[in-house]
Enzyme design. Structure first.
Site, PDB file in Angstrom:
ATOM      1  N   HIS A  65      -5.792   2.211  -4.319  1.00  9.45           N
ATOM      2  CA  HIS A  65      -4.814   1.683  -3.357  1.00  9.45           C
ATOM      3  C   HIS A  65      -4.376   0.288  -3.758  1.00  9.45           C
ATOM      4  O   HIS A  65      -4.984  -0.360  -4.623  1.00  9.45           O
ATOM      5  CB  HIS A  65      -5.419   1.662  -1.952  1.00  9.45           C
ATOM      6  CG  HIS A  65      -6.676   0.840  -1.835  1.00  9.45           C
ATOM      7  ND1 HIS A  65      -6.846  -0.146  -0.887  1.00  9.45           N
ATOM      8  CD2 HIS A  65      -7.841   0.841  -2.554  1.00  9.45           C
ATOM      9  CE1 HIS A  65      -8.047  -0.687  -1.007  1.00  9.45           C
ATOM     10  NE2 HIS A  65      -8.670  -0.097  -2.016  1.00  9.45           N
TER      11      HIS A  65
ATOM     12  N   CYS B  47       0.816  -1.228   0.000  1.00 11.05           N
ATOM     13  CA  CYS B  47       0.000   0.000   0.000  1.00 11.05           C
ATOM     14  C   CYS B  47       0.844   1.271   0.000  1.00 11.05           C
ATOM     15  O   CYS B  47       0.641   2.160  -0.842  1.00 11.05           O
ATOM     16  CB  CYS B  47      -0.981  -0.016   1.175  1.00 11.05           C
ATOM     17  SG  CYS B  47      -0.219   0.069   2.817  1.00 11.05           S
TER      18      CYS B  47
ATOM     19  N   HIS C 111      -2.812   1.048   6.686  1.00  8.25           N
ATOM     20  CA  HIS C 111      -3.090   1.072   5.251  1.00  8.25           C
ATOM     21  C   HIS C 111      -3.219   2.513   4.766  1.00  8.25           C
ATOM     22  O   HIS C 111      -3.606   3.404   5.529  1.00  8.25           O
ATOM     23  CB  HIS C 111      -4.400   0.316   4.966  1.00  8.25           C
ATOM     24  CG  HIS C 111      -4.642   0.047   3.512  1.00  8.25           C
ATOM     25  ND1 HIS C 111      -3.792  -0.704   2.737  1.00  8.25           N
ATOM     26  CD2 HIS C 111      -5.651   0.444   2.679  1.00  8.25           C
ATOM     27  CE1 HIS C 111      -4.261  -0.780   1.498  1.00  8.25           C
ATOM     28  NE2 HIS C 111      -5.383  -0.077   1.438  1.00  8.25           N
TER      29      HIS C 111
END
Length: 372
Positions: free
Chosen positions: A343, A272, A331
Site C-alpha cells: 500500500h 493509497c 485507507h
C-alpha cells in the site's frame, strides 16, 4: 479463443495446427514473430497463472515465439535475452502458415455432437448456441470438430457458421468507427456498437486491425475494444478466485519506495487509492473490462465494488480496507499473501511499503476486504 497464425482465403479464415485443445500435451519448438495485443501482457516464468511475473509487456510489444504448450506460448523479447510464458489470448502471431484448420460457431439452440457423420451416431456431447469450435475436416455435409477440452465429434454443417480465426473481442462504445486505415481521417468502413463481436488480426500504434463476424476488415481504436480473455480459471461474480491476479505481488513490488503524495495517482507518487487504482487500471485493464468493473478513485467507493469477503478468506489480489479507528474507510491496500499487503502509506513510514495485517495498527484498523 486461440491465438494463432492465420491465412485468409475468400470468406474462410483458417488457423494453424497449434490450436489450443488439439492436444493437452502438444509442445513443439518454433521461432515466429508475434505481437502483444493486450494492455496486460504479463510474462511469467511458468506456463500457468501461478508462475512468477517476470515482466509486464505493453501492448504492441514484438516477441519471438519459441515454444507452445496447451494454452501458453514461450516467448523471447526481440533484441534481448528475456524470455517467459504468455497466455494465449493476449498474443497474436504475425506470420501465415500452411497448416490450417477452420473455425466455426454453433447456430442451433442445442446441437448434438455425434461419434460418426450420421444421425445414427451416438451423442458424444451437446453444444449450445454461440459455442465456438475448431473444424478439423469435412465429410459430405458433416464437419468433424474438436472442442477446447479435446473432445472430437461430428456436427451437421447446416448448424455451423464460419467465423474469423483470430482472437475474439467486443466493442465497448456505440458509434465506434471501423476505418480503412489506422487513422481517424481514413475513410469509414462501417460503424460498430456496444457488444459487437470482432476478431483481432493485428495491432498498429493504438489501432486494432480487425475482422467482423461478416468478414469485413478494417481498423478500430484499441481504447474502445476489450479482449475476450478465456481464462483457464475464470472468475465468477460470486467471488471465486481468479488466476489472473495471482501475479500482482510481483507487479506491485516494482513500485516499492515510491513516495506518498495526497491526490497522486502515479506513476512516480501515489496516495493509497491512487496506488490501487493505478495498478489495476494499468496492468489489469482488460480484466476489469471483461468483468464490467469500473473501479472508482476513492478508497470508500472502491470498497463498494466487487464481492465482500471475510478476513480468513483473503487471497492474493484482494483489496483490503481500513477505518483507522473511525466509522469511515480511510485507507486501502492490495493483499499479496502470507498475511501481508502492499500500500501507499502516509505518516512516519510513508510511500509504497509492504505491511503485515498482524501489526497492531492495521489489525485494529482493519475494516473489510473485497474481491474483484
Amino acid at each position: 479463443m486461440n491465438i494463432l497464425k492465420r491465412k485468409s482465403m475468400a470468406l474462410t479464415l483458417i488457423i494453424p495446427i497449434i490450436a489450443t485443445g488439439l492436444s493437452t500435451s502438444f509442445v513443439f519448438a518454433e521461432e515466429k514473430d508475434a505481437t502483444i495485443i493486450s494492455n496486460q501482457g504479463i510474462l511469467r516464468n511458468l506456463a500457468n497463472f501461478q508462475g512468477e511475473v517476470i515482466e509486464t509487456l505493453p501492448i504492441g510489444t514484438q516477441v519471438m515465439v519459441k515454444e507452445t504448450t496447451q494454452d501458453w506460448y514461450q516467448v523471447q523479447l526481440q533484441g534481448g535475452n528475456t524470455s517467459g510464458w504468455i497466455y494465449k489470448d493476449i498474443l497474436i502471431k504475425n506470420e501465415e502458415t500452411t497448416n490450417t484448420f477452420k473455425k466455426g460457431t454453433i447456430t442451433a439452440n442445442i446441437l448434438n455432437v455425434r461419434s460418426i457423420p450420421s444421425t445414427d451416431g451416438s451423442i458424444v456431447t451437446k453444444l449450445s448456441n454461440g459455442s465456438d469450435v475448431t473444424i478439423l475436416d469435412t465429410k459430405d455435409q458433416w464437419y468433424q470438430i474438436q472442442l477446447a477440452n479435446g473432445t472430437k465429434g461430428f456436427v451437421h454443417s447446416d448448424f455451423v457458421t464460419s467465423i474469423p480465426s483470430y482472437p475474439k473481442a467486443k466493442v465497448l462504445k456505440d458509434y465506434s468507427s471501423l476505418r480503412e486505415k489506422p487513422n481517424s481521417n481514413s475513410p469509414l468502413v462501417m460503424g460498430l456498437n456496444t457488444a459487437d463481436v470482432i476478431y483481432i488480426k493485428g495491432y498498429d500504434n493504438g489501432w486494432y486491425h480487425v475482422v467482423t463476424k461478416d468478414f469485413i476488415e478494417g481498423f478500430i481504436k484499441s481504447e474502445v475494444v476489450t479482449l475476450h480473455i478465456d481464462m483457464t480459471n475464470p472468475v465468477s461474480r460470486s467471488g471465486s478466485r481468479t488466476a489472473t491476479l495471482t501475479g500482482i505481488k510481483s507487479v506491485t513490488e516494482k513500485y516499492l519506495g515510491k513516495p506518498y503524495q495526497y491526490g497522486a495517482s502515479g506513476p512516480n507518487a501515489f496516495d493509497c487509492s491512487g496506488f490501487t487504482s493505478y495498478i489495476l487500471s494499468t496492468y489489469y485493464k482488460d480484466y476489469l473490462r471483461q468483468k464490467q468493473i469500473n473501479l472508482p478513485r476513492s478508497s470508500r467507493d472502491q470498497a463498494n465494488v466487487g464481492t465482500r469477503i471475510n478476513r480468513n478468506q483473503l487471497q492474493t489480489g484482494d483489496l483490503v480496507f481500513f477505518n483507522n479507528g473511525t466509522s469511515r474507510i480511510q485507507h486501502v491496500g492490495i493483499y499479496i499473501g502470507d498475511n501481508q499487503f502492499i500500500h501507499s502509506a502516509s505518516g512516519r513510514n510513508s510511500g509504497i511499503i509492504i505491511s503485515s495485517l498482524s501489526e497492531s495498527y492495521y489489525d485494529r484498523g482493519y475494516h473489510t476486504a473485497t474481491r474483484l
